[in-house]
Design an enzyme around this catalytic site. Structure first.
Site, PDB file in Angstrom:
ATOM      1  N   TYR A 184      -8.233   7.941 -17.966  1.00 18.64           N
ATOM      2  CA  TYR A 184      -9.037   8.728 -17.036  1.00 18.64           C
ATOM      3  C   TYR A 184      -9.324  10.136 -17.565  1.00 18.64           C
ATOM      4  O   TYR A 184      -8.531  10.716 -18.306  1.00 18.64           O
ATOM      5  CB  TYR A 184      -8.317   8.857 -15.696  1.00 18.64           C
ATOM      6  N   GLU A 234      -0.261   8.319  11.465  1.00 18.40           N
ATOM      7  CA  GLU A 234      -1.644   7.900  11.681  1.00 18.40           C
ATOM      8  C   GLU A 234      -2.460   8.915  12.482  1.00 18.40           C
ATOM      9  O   GLU A 234      -3.673   8.729  12.637  1.00 18.40           O
ATOM     10  CB  GLU A 234      -1.665   6.535  12.357  1.00 18.40           C
ATOM     11  N   ASP A 236      -4.942   2.147   1.963  1.00 23.21           N
ATOM     12  CA  ASP A 236      -5.280   1.519   3.241  1.00 23.21           C
ATOM     13  C   ASP A 236      -5.834   2.554   4.212  1.00 23.21           C
ATOM     14  O   ASP A 236      -6.802   2.299   4.945  1.00 23.21           O
ATOM     15  CB  ASP A 236      -4.071   0.804   3.826  1.00 23.21           C
ATOM     16  N   HIS A 290       0.863  -1.183   0.000  1.00 19.64           N
ATOM     17  CA  HIS A 290       0.000   0.000   0.000  1.00 19.64           C
ATOM     18  C   HIS A 290       0.904   1.239   0.000  1.00 19.64           C
ATOM     19  O   HIS A 290       1.115   1.881   1.027  1.00 19.64           O
ATOM     20  CB  HIS A 290      -0.924   0.004   1.217  1.00 19.64           C
TER      21      HIS A 290
END
Length: 398
Positions: free
Chosen positions: A298, A373, A107, A102
Site C-alpha cells: 500500500y 453502536e 461491519d 469482524h
C-alpha cells in the site's frame, strides 16, 4: 437539508443500523470472499432505488445516487472484509463462522454507508450533484481499493472528492482527523542468503549462510538509525527467518521475510535501494551472495488539507469542538484508502467507538474487539454533513 432533521432521522434509524451491523458481524467473510455481504448490499441499494455496478471476479459494489440538480460528485467508501481471527466475545451477535471475525470494524463501516445511502436516497430532489457509494473488498489482504480504482470506479461521472472513515479506540462520541500524512506505505521484502554446505566440524570448507544472515540483519538495523533522518519516519522489521538442515551442518541457505514501513515516497525509494545494497554487499563480503525480492504494497495516505477543514467543520457541528481530536503524529500502519486519494482529493477520518462503562475497550484486530453502536448514527451524519459541504463547494481552492 436541515441539520436538526438529519440528526433526528439518523438517531431514529439506529436500531436498523445495529441490526445490519450485527448481521454482518455474525456472518464475516474474508477478503475477496464477501459474497453474502455483497448480495445484501445490492439488495438494500435496490430497495432504496439506487443504481449500482458490480465487477467481474469481484465482490465490490459501487452505487451512484444522482441528485436532481447538476453538481459535483462525492464518493464515500466502506470496506467489507473480516479477519482470520476466532472471536472470543460472548455476545448474541458473535461470529458464526469459525476462525473468522469482524475484528476491525468493517461491519460497522458497511452499515454506516448503507445508512448514509438510505438517507441520501430520500432527498434526491434536493441534492445538487451526485453521491458515489464505494463498497470495497479486501482492504486487509490484497488491496481491493487499487483494483477498484483501476476498474474505473471513480469515473462516469468523475469523482471530485472522496471520503471514508474507520472505527477507532477513541471514546464513542469523538471524531479524529489530521492534515497531511495519516498512514504509511508498506513493502514486503524477501532476502535469500546463499552459502555453501559443509560439515559443522569443518566450517572452513563451507560458507555459513546463517552466520552471514546474522550480519545482514545487524547491518540492516543501522538503516533506520543511521541512514534515515531522525525526524523522518521508517521502520524495518525482519519477522521470519528460515534456514539450516541439521545442528551439525553448515547451512547453505537462509530465507528472511521482512517488512518496510515508510511515510514519504523519497524515503521509501531510498530505503529499498539501501536494503538491497546492504544485503548483497554484506553477503558478498563474507563469501556468499544474496537475492532480494521487494514487492510494493500500500501507498502512504495523505489527507487533502482543504477537505480536512470541511470534515472538521462538519464534525464540530455534529459532536462539538471539544470532541474533535487530532493525533499529533501519523501512523506507520497502512490503509488502502490511499488509492482513492491518489484518484481524487479527500480525507480519511476516525470514529470513536469505545466505552469502558459497557466493557468495550479492546483494540482492533483483537479477538474481543467490539464497538459501542451509539457510534453508528454519528458515522452516518458525519458522512452526510461532510458530503453536503463538499457538494456545496466548501473545499474549492481559491
Amino acid at each position: 437539508m436541515e441539520t436538526d432533521f438529519l440528526k433526528q432521522a439518523a438517531q431514529e434509524m439506529k436500531p436498523w443500523l445495529s441490526q445490519i451491523r450485527r448481521d454482518f458481524h455474525m456472518h464475516p467473510e474474508l477478503g475477496n470472499k464477501e459474497f453474502r455481504t455483497s448480495r445484501i448490499i445490492q439488495n438494500y441499494l435496490s430497495e432504496f432505488g439506487i443504481d449500482f455496478q458490480t465487477y467481474e471476479d469481484s465482490t465490490a459494489v459501487v452505487g451512484l445516487i444522482r441528485g436532481a440538480h447538476a453538481g459535483r460528485t462525492v464518493a464515500i467508501r466502506a470496506d467489507m472484509d473480516a479477519l482470520p481471527i476466532q472471536e472470543e466475545n460472548e455476545v448474541p451477535y458473535r461470529s458464526l463462522t469459525p476462525g473468522v471475525m469482524h475484528a476491525c470494524g468493517h461491519d460497522a463501516h458497511t452499515a454506516v454507508l448503507l445508512g448514509t445511502a438510505c438517507l441520501f436516497s430520500q432527498y434526491r430532489e434536493q441534492l445538487h450533484g451526485n453521491v458515489r457509494l464505494l463498497f470495497q473488498p479486501a482492504e486487509e489482504t490484497t488491496g481491493g481499493a487499487e483494483k477498484l480504482v483501476a476498474a474505473g470506479c471513480m469515473k462516469n461521472p468523475d469523482t471530485d472528492y472522496v471520503i471514508g472513515l474507520h472505527v477507532s479506540s477513541h471514546p464513542v462520541g469523538t471524531i479524529e482527523i489530521r492534515k497531511g500524512a495519516v498512514y504509511g506505505a508498506s513493502d514486503q521484502i524477501d532476502i535469500r542468503v546463499l552459502g555453501k554446505q559443509a560439515h559443522g566440524a569443518h566450517p572452513d570448507t563451507g560458507v555459513d549462510a546463517i552466520a552471514i544472515s546474522a550480519q545482514v540483519v545487524t547491518a540492516l538495523q543501522n538503516l533506520v538509525s543511521r541512514k534515515i533522518s531522525p525526524v523522518d519516519s521508517a521502520v524495518f522489521t525482519v519477522g521470519k527467518i528460515l534456514g539450516g538442515a541439521q545442528r551439525n551442518i553448515i547451512a547453505d541457505e537462509v530465507q528472511m521475510e521482512a517488512t518496510l514501513r515508510t511515510l514519504y515516497p523519497e524515503t521509501r525509494i531510498f530505503a529499498k535501494e539501501q536494503i538491497t545494497e546492504i544485503a548483497k554487499g554484506v553477503s558478498t563480503a563474507l563469501g556468499g551472495r544474496a537475492e532480494v525480492d521487494i514487492r510494493e504494497s500500500y501507498h502512504s495516505l495523505f489527507n487533502t488539507d482543504r477537505v480536512v477543514d470541511v470534515v472538521r467543520g462538519a464534525a464540530a457541528e455534529l459532536v462539538g469542538k471539544e470532541n474533535l481530536l487530532e493525533d499529533p503524529f501519523p501512523s506507520l500502519g497502512v490503509e488502502d484508502f490511499s488509492y482513492f486519494l491518489d484518484a481524487a482529493p479527500g480525507a480519511f477520518y476516525c470514529l470513536g467507538t469505545t466505552n469502558p462503562s459497557k466493557g468495550i475497550t479492546w483494540p482492533a484486530h483483537s479477538s474481543r474487539f467490539d464497538i459501542d453502536e451509539d457510534c453508528l448514527p454519528t458515522g452516518v451524519l458525519l458522512h452526510i454533513l461532510t458530503a453536503l459541504r463538499l457538494l456545496n463547494g466548501e473545499a474549492e481552492e481559491n
